[in-house]
Each structure stands twice: as structure tokens, then as C-alpha cells.
Design an enzyme around this catalytic site. Structure first.
Site, PDB file in Angstrom:
ATOM      1  N   ARG A 241       0.804  -1.215   0.000  1.00  0.00           N
ATOM      2  CA  ARG A 241       0.000   0.000   0.000  1.00  0.00           C
ATOM      3  C   ARG A 241       0.844   1.276   0.000  1.00  0.00           C
ATOM      4  NH1 ARG A 241      -4.824   0.493   4.269  1.00  0.00           N
ATOM      5  NH2 ARG A 241      -5.282  -1.481   3.242  1.00  0.00           N
TER       6      ARG A 241
ATOM      7  N   HIS B  68      -8.115  -3.960  -7.720  1.00  0.00           N
ATOM      8  CA  HIS B  68      -7.911  -3.198  -6.475  1.00  0.00           C
ATOM      9  C   HIS B  68      -9.131  -3.294  -5.565  1.00  0.00           C
ATOM     10  CE1 HIS B  68      -5.429  -0.411  -4.230  1.00  0.00           C
ATOM     11  NE2 HIS B  68      -6.465   0.395  -4.033  1.00  0.00           N
TER      12      HIS B  68
ATOM     13  N   TYR C  84     -18.142  12.787 -14.352  1.00  0.00           N
ATOM     14  CA  TYR C  84     -18.059  13.956 -15.236  1.00  0.00           C
ATOM     15  C   TYR C  84     -16.727  14.038 -15.990  1.00  0.00           C
ATOM     16  CZ  TYR C  84     -22.057  15.564 -12.479  1.00  0.00           C
ATOM     17  OH  TYR C  84     -23.271  15.662 -11.863  1.00  0.00           O
TER      18      TYR C  84
END
Length: 862
Positions: free
Chosen positions: A31, A77, A121
Site C-alpha cells: 500500500r 484493487h 463527469y
């Protein structure tokens, strides 16, 4: 079996320890820390690989970010969507990554900390440079591992042709460790890696000739190189970065600070708000307005400086109190073979070179295997084309494709087997491969037989046969070359260097972050002309420096020229000559010592009022400068331990202290002498221990004694009696000069409060003991007023006299004849009715100065 029997009791401490270690290693490895090879954390790697899976290369159309996030989440993931989207957004921000890896379309945030638009968007695709991160990934160059549900495989590292860890940096907080690696310039990094490939024993000092320092996407200026060097050598260091600011002067003389670049990862909106807050809290003075004029063309923060402030001082305060100057703690921790390690610059490059060679070897092995396999097929095609009629007959006579294939493999189309093996035997054996095995005794392998059956009819033409033979010959050359690569480590290193040079040519650019040495790393005197200037300090604390050449020499008795333009109720109190390279020790009437380099004093013409000294030094408003000393170098141990500063106060006290006590500058100043109540400092002079002290009083008396009569004291001592004053309460000490007893021609210039003055040889004053009343120095009358000041002068020096109205007159000392101790002197300057004397300074003539252009006036002796 009952439920109770399935419960296994464990020690909670052991369980917590085991669980926490597992969690820690998961955070460290999977990580928070980047891999030293590709410089990526797992989430970055998965985003890039997921986008590659979707075919979102730089030359394809954009896809919705939500589509990309879904792809990465669903396949690789198993965490929140925000972690994936935030990662992709940051890789698209040109102010976050030195070389962005994602090409975003839409609102991807701003330097003001604005959030990006929702993923539904925005759109994205890979940047062109990302192709280099994924190049050759399909050639078994890196290992793949199963994803979270063991249904797909993902790369454990990307092939990464670019040294991403160095050029884009990384930061992350794991458990018990953290990393903070700064970005660098690709061109410099490639040059450094190529140099290390050529010379594995290269030193970090030599590497720094190529990789000079970090290079931030937001530009700025690296202030000081010592931290950079330490980080390169040890993997830990501290890099100070300043925003790029320029001081602009308008036609009306107003100064403006324009900031066009800010330090890396600094929030622009927060920076502007912090400056405004400091101005409102009066922690930063001298700013009248601040505006953010940034637009699509670039960053621009404008700071308007007040008319009476000094822009360079304001800028220094901005650097000190705001994020306009930011330090970055470098901590080069990365995963090496799955283990976190602290790496210096050479270690990082060595690991990258090792990885690139591994990728080149694995790619070459893959290409060689494919080339041999293709050559094997081509041998079968060449055999078939040579026996084309028999092959066609065999295929036509076969009942099924399997029969045809078996017949081809067995060589049933061959009439003379001995001739066949003699002709094609070496070629067949050379083309044999483990990937396509050929049974003993068979003429062809199964793969060759299938290729013959799949052969199109156009291959039967003579031209096509020539093409097959040409392709086979080229493959043989390629196979030989690929084998030579695998056999030569030197050739592998050459290929690595060549590929890096290609990367440099395609993506290399100029450095954005400049590098400047910090104070102490270079001598600023090398950048500033060494010249003499006139320094003036007014009663209200305005200070400036002006070239000596601006003051035109006049004859004695003239009206003088307009000098410093002072404000109402202000007047020039101090005027003296200094070199721009000198240290200026300024002593206030309260006994404080402040340090200032002469070049730090703002330059102005002789009619300007200058700048408020409180904008330069931390001097209280109720204190004022009373004495100064010019010293060339405060670090010269021999000088500071063999020279003294002698102080004189208005009440006639005198004190001597080694210069060493004042050789360590402090921002707020220090106590130079303890001043008793009702007293104040009037003079401080530099001495060598073998000189004589001359003190004059307002009542017209003066005393001369040896410096040795005053013992050395500590910095905070008040001193001892230097001259005894009249007990009428009006008498004060007005000045002190230090004389070398061997300079017999030295004269004392005495100036009265009403503009009268005279020159008397120093030898006319007899030597006495310290503490007496002394001898007569000047005949005091109503016409002369009390003694105002005394100076030591020589025949080849000039006087510069200043009045409280700002009138300045400069005259040659040689125009004033020598007189006795008890005379009144001659008129040196005509004062207006309400004007008074302010200061007198001695100027040593420059060789290139012109002589007076007007004849001397007559002597008016009283």
C-alpha cells in the site's frame, strides 16, 4: 462435533502481535511504499495497467473516469473507489507530478486545493510517456500474480523504461516507516544513469555533475545545496525551496513583489490567506495589498509594498513566516526485493539499472524463443515449397486433415529419403525447438505440418517462396544477435543506455527549478560591487546609502547643496562613509548593538529620505542610532581577539571591550554597554590597544590619555570615568576620537553649535591621566555656542557637514588653516535663523575626484 469443541483458546497478546505484524507488512509492501524498480505503489500500478487493458493509450479516445475506476476496482484493487479515483487524478495533475502519467479531460482540481469533479463527469486516457512504463509488458518481462480473487493475473511490477521513482518521486506513510522522495529532471536523471552504466564505480560527487538537485513541477528555487548533497549521499536530507518572486519598481517609485512560482505541494489559496492574516496581525509590516492574479496563463500573486517599506525586507519576512519558503525532509525508502530499504542516489540508480537489464534479458529470451519458433515453421514451409507437387498429391489423397497431417509429419511425400536428409537434415536439426518437438524419424513436426496445411495458395508462387527464404535468413541473423545479447552483459548495458537516450530525446525537457546557494555557501560580496557610499540616518530613523560621487565638492563658507530630503520635524542625524562589503555595527543610545551589512541598506539618491530602519533592523521606536563601526570581517579570529571597541557616554564614562564579544550577529541585537539612568551612548570606536583616546566636552575642554589606562571589561559593564565634566548640569561629553600617537600630523577638527570650526594639531594637547578635566579645546562665546562635535582629520581629507534642515556642504580640510587650542575658529557653514548643526563626517579624497571649482573664501577668525 459441538460448537464448543471447535473453539481453540489462544493468547490474546500473541494473537494481537501476529495480527499487527501481518497488517504492518501488508501496509508496507502492498500500500504505502513504492517499488524501487518502477517507482509505483500497487494502486498506481493497477490504474495504469487497468487503463492499458481498456486500450486507453495516448492516441485513442478518452473514456469516462467512472469506467476506468470500475475496471480497476472490479479486476485488481479491492478497496474504495475514492482511492483509485484520487490516485488517477493526482497522476493527471501537472502541478503534482513532474511528468504526468494520465491525460485528464475535465475538472481535475487546482493548485488552490479545489476538489476534482466527480468521476462521472471527467474523462481520461494514458499520457504518451505511460507507454514507456508499460512497454514490452506482453513479452514476459515481468512476473504476474493472481488478483484478489485468483481469477485474473496482474503484473507485480511494470517494465518501466523511464526511471519513474527518481523523476516523479513518491511519498507515503506506512507502519513504523515513511517515504518522501522528491521529483527530478528526466534529462539529468538519464544522463546520470548512463554515466553510471558506463562507470559502475562512479561516485555520488560525480553523479551530482549530472543530477544537480530535485526538479519540481511547480518550479521555484532550491535555496542551498548542502541538504541536497546529504540526501544524495545518505538517502536522508532537508531541501529548502523558495517561491520565485521578483521585485518590480513602478514609475512612481512604488515597489511590488510578484510571485510567479510557489514551492511544491503548497496550496496557493492558503498561502495568500496566510499572508493576509500575518499582515492583519501586524506580524509582517510594509504590505498595503495582496492579490491573486493567477489565470490560465500561469500563477501570479502580487504583493503591494508600502511606500516607506523596503521590498527586499518584506520578501525576506514572507520567506520566513509563510510557505513561500518550505523545507522538504527527504527520506528515500523504497521496496527492494519486497523489503523496505533506505537508499542513496547511487543505490536507486543501481537498482534501476539492474532491473532494466533484467527486463532486457527476459525480453530478449522471449524474442529469441519466438524467433526460433518462427524459423522452425519457415523451415517446414521451405521443405513443402521444394516438394510442392508431392505435398499437393499427398493432401489430395488423404481422407481427412489428420491423415494429411500425419503423412506430412512422416515424410510420405518424399521419394528419396536419403537425398532429403542430405539436403534438409542440417536445416531441420537447426530449427528443432522444445516448443514444437519433432518425433524421432519424422521429417516434420506437428507445428510444421499444420503450417503447411494452413498455407495459402498464393505461397505457391516463386516470388512468395523467395520471401519465405528471405524471412528465414533475416530470422537467422536476428537469432544470432539475440543470442549475442544474452551472452554479453556489456551489450545488455549498452542497450539499456541506448533506450534511455531515446527516452531522453522523446520526453526530456529543461529544468524548472533553479538552484541557488544559501547564506554561507557563497560569498555575496562576489555579487556586489565594492564601492564607498555615504550612509545617512535621520532623527526619525530613516536610513539610506548613496554613492559618494553624488556629492559635489564645494568651498568653505558656501551655502551647501540640498542633501537628504527629510520629513517635517526630522533631520539627518548621522552621515558617514562606508564600503558596501563591510559589516556595520550600529550602537543605539540605550547601549544596544545591531549588525547590518552595508549592501543591505537600501540605495537612494541624495535627495531621498530613505527607508525606516525598523524595516531593516529590530530597533525599538523609542531608541536611535548613536554610533557606528565599520568592520571588514567578523570571522577573522586574529582581528577580533586583538582589537577593541571603546565606548563613550554623554556623562563622560568610557569602556573598552574586545571586538570578539560583538562578533556573533543576532537578529534582535545584544546589549553592548550598560547605560546608567540619565545617561546615553554618544560614541563607539575601534582600537588596536596601543592608541590614545581624545574626549571633548560641550564646555570647550578636552582630555587626551593612553588607551592602556582603560582596562578591558565585559560586554555588559558600564565603564569608568573618562573625563570630568562641569558640575553645572549643562556640560556633557560631545565626542571621542581615537588617535595613533605616531601620526603627529593628525589634527582635531572642532565644530561649534553655530557653525564655527577650527583645526588644531593633536600634538598641542598634552597627555594626561584618564578622568581629569583636561585642557582648553575651544574659546566658547555666544557667537560660537557650545562645542557640537570633534573629528580627527588629515590634510588630504574633506569634511561633510549636515544641518537639521538637511543642508549638506562638503569642503576640503586644507581650506581651513591650523589654529591654536584657545581660538574660536572660522565660520564653516552659514546657518539659517532656525537651523542647527546635525552631523559632521570626514571623507578621504578619491584620486579621481575633481578639485574645487570655486575659489576659497576668506578666513573669518574671531
Amino acid at each position: 462435533m459441538s460448537l464448543k469443541q471447535r473453539i481453540i483458546p489462544v493468547n490474546i497478546e500473541d494473537q494481537m502481535k501476529s495480527a499487527y505484524i501481518d497488517y504492518s507488512m501488508s501496509v508496507i509492501v502492498s500500500r504505502a511504499l513504492p517499488d524501487v524498480r518502477d517507482g509505483l505503489k500497487p494502486v498506481h500500478r493497477r490504474v495504469l495497467y487497468g487503463m492499458s487493458d481498456l486500450g486507453l493509450t495516448y492516441n485513442k479516445s478518452y473514456k469516462k473516469s467512472a469506467r476506468i475506476v470500475g475496471e480497476v476496482l472490479g479486476k485488481y484493487h479491492p478497496h474504495g473507489d475514492s482511492s483509485v479515483y484520487d490516485t488517477m487524478v493526482r497522476m493527471a495533475q501537472h502541478w503534482s507530478l513532474r511528468y504526468p502519467l494520465v491525460d485528464g479531460q475535465g475538472n481535475f482540481g487546482s493548485m488552490d486545493g479545489d476538489s476534482p469533479a466527480a468521476m462521472r463527469y471527467t474523462e481520461a486516457r494514458l499520457e504518451r510517456i505511460s507507454d514507456e512504463m508499460l512497454a514490452d509488458i506482453g513479452k514476459e518481462t515481468v512476473d504476474f500474480a493472481f488478483n484478489f480473487d485468483d481469477t485474473l493475473k496482474e503484473p507485480t511490477v511494470l517494465p518501466a523504461r523511464i526511471p519513474n521513482l527518481l523523476v516523479n518521486g513518491a511519498s507515503g506513510i506506512a507502519v513504523g516507516m515513511a517515504t518522501n522522495m522528491l521529483p527530478h529532471n528526466l534529462t539529468e536523471v538519464v544522463d546520470g544513469i548512463v554515466a553510471q552504466i558506463a562507470n559502475p564505480d562512479i561516485t555520488i560527487e560525480e553523479l551530482m555533475q549530472y543530477i544537480k538537485a530535485p526538479d519540481f513541477p511547480t518550479g521555484g528555487i532550491i535555496y542551498g545545496t548542502s541538504g541536497v548533497r546529504e540526501a544524495f549521499e545518505t538517502g536522508r536530507g532537508r531541501v529548502v525551496v523558495r517561491g520565485r518572486a521578483e521585485i518590480q519598481v513602478a514609475d512612481n517609485g512604488r515597489e511590488t513583489i510578484v510571485v510567479t512560482e510557489i514551492p511544491y505541494q503548497v496550496n496557493k489559496a492558503n498561502l495568500v490567506a496566510k499572508i493576509a492574516e500575518l499582515v492583519n496581525d501586524k506580524k509582517i509590516i510594509g504590505i498595503s495589498d495582496i492579490r491573486d492574479e493567477s489565470d490560465r496563463d500561469g500563477l501570479r500573486i502580487v504583493v503591494d509594498v508600502k511606500r516607506d517599506a523596503m521590498a527586499s525586507v518584506v520578501l525576506s519576512m514572507l520567506y520566513k513566516y509563510t510557505a513561500l519558503q518550505t523545507s522538504y525532509g527527504v527520506n528515500n525508502v523504497a521496496l527492494v526485493n519486497g523489503r523496505p530499504e533506505l537508499l542513496n542516489l547511487k543505490d536507486i540508480i543501481a537498482e534501476f539499472i539492474k532491473f532494466r537489464i533484467e527486463v532486457i534479458v527476459r525480453r530478449t529470451q522471449y524474442d529469441l524463443r519466438k524467433a526460433i519458433a518462427r524459423a522452425h515453421i519457415l523451415v517446414g514451409l521451405l521443405i513443402a515449397l521444394d516438394y510442392i507437387d508431392m505435398v499437393i498429391d499427398l493432401i489430395r489423397g488423404s481422407a481427412t486433415p489428420e491423415d494429411a497431417r500425419n503423412g506430412l509429419m512422416a515424410g510420405a511425400f518424399i521419394e528419396d529419403m536419403d537425398k532429403f536428409w542430405k539436403q534438409f537434415g542440417p536445416l531441420i536439426e537447426q530449427a528443432d525447438t522444445d516448443e514444437y518437438p519433432r518425433e524421432e524419424g519424422n521429417a516434420l513436426s506437428e507445428a510444421q505440418a499444420r503450417a503447411i496445411l494452413d498455407m495459402r495458395l498464393q505461397k505457391l508462387t516463386g516470388l512468395e517462396r523467395d520471401k519465405v527464404k528471405e524471412e528465414y535468413d533475416e530470422l537467422q541473423e536476428r537469432i544470432a544477435y539475440l543470442k549475442s545479447i544474452l551472452e554479453s552483459e556489456e551489450l545488455q548495458r549498452e542497450i539499456a543506455a541506448e533506450e534511455l537516450q531515446e527516452i531522453k530525446e522523446k520526453y526530456g525537457d529543461e529544468r524548472r527549478t533553479d538552484i541557488t546557494a544559501a547564506d554561507g555557501e557563497i560569498s555575496i560580496e562576489d555579487l556586489i560591487a565594492n564601492e564607498e557610499v555615504v550612509v545617512t540616518i535621520s532623527s526619525l530613523g530613516y536610513i539610506k546609502r548613496t554613492p559618494v560621487s553624488e556629492y559635489r565638492k564645494q568651498s568653505r563658507g558656501g551655502r551647501g547643496s540640498r542633501g537628504s530630503k527629510t520629513r517635517d520635524a526630522d533631520f539627518v542625524e548621522h552621515l558617514f562613509i562606508a564600503s558596501t562589503h563591510n559589516y556595520l555595527l550600529l550602537f543605539t543610545e540605550s547601549g544596544r548593538c545591531h549588525w547590518l551589512r552595508v549592501y543591505e541598506i537600501p540605495e537612494a539618491n541624495k535627495t531621498s529620505s530613505g527607508r525606516v530602519i525598523q524595516n531593516i533592523l529590530a530597533i525599538p521606536k523609542d531608541d536611535s542610532i548613536k554610533a557606528y563601526i565599520n568592520i571588514q570581517d567578523l570571522t577573522d579570529e586574529e582581528f577580533i581577539n586583538n582589537n577593541n571597541i571603546v565606548f563613550c557616554t554623554r556623562n563622560g564614562l568610557i569602556k573598552k571591550t574586545l571586538v570578539e564579544a560583538y562578533s556573533r550577529p543576532r537578529a534582535g541585537g545584544i546589549n553592548a554597554i550598560t547605560i546608567n539612568e540619565g545617561d546615553q551612548l554618544i560614541e563607539a570606536k575601534l582600537t588596536n590597544g596601543n592608541q590614545e583616546v581624545f574626549i571633548a566636552s560641550r564646555s570647550g575642554r578636552a582630555i587626551r590619555f593612553e588607551e592602556s589606562k582603560v582596562r578591558a571589561m565585559g560586554r555588559t559593564a558600564a565603564g569608568v570615568r573618562g573625563i570630568s565634566l562641569n558640575e553645572d548640569g549643562k556640560d556633557i561629553a560631545v565626542g571621542m576620537v581615537i588617535i595613533d600617537p605616531e601620526e603627529a600630523e593628525t589634527a582635531i577638527m572642532v565644530l561649534s553649535e553655530k557653525g564655527m570650526g577650527k583645526r588644531t594639531l593633536y600634538s598641542d594637547y598634552r597627555l594626561t591621566n584618564r578622568g581629569g578635566k583636561g585642557v582648553k579645546n575651544m574659546q566658547i562665546t555666544d557667537k560660537t555656542g557650545g562645542v557640537f562635535s570633534i573629528k580627527a582629520v588629515s590634510e588630504d581629507s574633506d569634511l561633510m557637514i549636515t544641518t537639521r534642515d538637511g543642508i549638506v556642504i562638503r569642503m576640503a580640510v586644507s581650506d581651513i588653516r591650523v589654529m591654536g587650542r584657545a581660538t574660536q575658529g572660522v565660520r564653516l557653514i552659514k546657518l539659517d535663523k532656525h537651523d542647527e548643526m546635525a552631523d559632521i563626517a570626514v571623507i578621504h579624497k578619491s584620486e579621481d575626484e575633481d578639485e574645487p571649482t570655486t575659489p576659497p573664501a576668506f578666513d573669518e577668525e574671531e
